[in-house]
Write a protein that holds these residues in place. Structure first.
Motif: not given
Length: 222
Positions: A14-23, A60-71
């Protein structure tokens, strides 16, 4: 993970799955404690996959990870903790234009080195600023790092209305963003088949799906 932390626990059935998510357009700043903290925490990102225990799994499946900024993070996009006994299933994600705090250093993807025995990282696309190891083809396969950073030229993602400034911003682009992809997008048909059969809008993915949270619109013959 300062925005999203996916941990699979110890139950592989019963794994954790995040899909079709936009971050997108998040800004993560890690500040170490006066005592006991570290300058840059290991395996850390805006999004982090970190399977717990010895048999944990996460996806992590079919996600958009875009234009984030990290320090003071390992990645402004996705960071994966690597351990030989832990599973990570990472399919068909697009990591695009994620920047470190200086606003010029791309850092879309970080993997904690070495090889894994059970992970599968496949069908993901980035525009540099990270790496997909090619010395472990069993687990790293069909990943590309040649996506254009420009939305409309080269190997362009052709997002319908992407944002343009990394991190939290007040220019209104966050509210207007539309991460659907247009016809002839480089992301079309570059993914691999998974158990996720429909996109964010409920549209069926093609047999060879697009990378990201949306499938290309179907052509209609009138």
């Amino acid at each position: 993970g300062l925005i999203l932390h996916v941990s699979g626990g110890t139950n592989t059935s019963n794994p954790s799955t995040v899909a079709n998510c936009m971050i997108y357009n998040n800004e993560g700043i890690y500040i170490a404690k006066a005592t006991g903290g570290v300058a840059t925490p290991a395996y850390s990102g805006i999004v982090t996959l970190d399977a717990a225990g010895t048999t944990g799994s996460d996806s992590l499946i079919n996600c958009v990870i875009a234009y984030n900024k990290a320090t003071n993070l390992q990645s402004a996009g996705l960071a994966i903790r690597r351990a030989t006994t832990e599973n990570h299933f990472v399919f068909n994600n697009v990591m695009w234009n994620n920047y470190m705090s200086d606003g010029t250093t791309l850092n879309n993807f970080y993997h904690n080195g070495g090889t894994t025995t059970t992970s599968i990282i496949k069908g993901n696309i980035i525009n540099a600023g990270g790496f997909f190891p090619d010395d472990d083809v069993t687990h790293f396969e069909k990943n590309l790092r040649d996506l254009s950073s420009n939305n409309n030229s080269g190997n362009a993602p052709l997002f319908k209305v992407p944002t343009s400034i990394s991190g939290n911003n007040a220019d209104g682009s966050v509210e207007l963003a539309d991460w659907r992809i247009l016809e002839n997008s480089y992301l079309g048909g570059k993914g691999v088949s998974t158990t996720i059969l429909t996109d964010f809008d409920g549209i069926d993915y093609n047999t060879t799906p697009a990378v990201g949270a949306f499938e290309l619109p179907s052509s209609t013959i009138l």
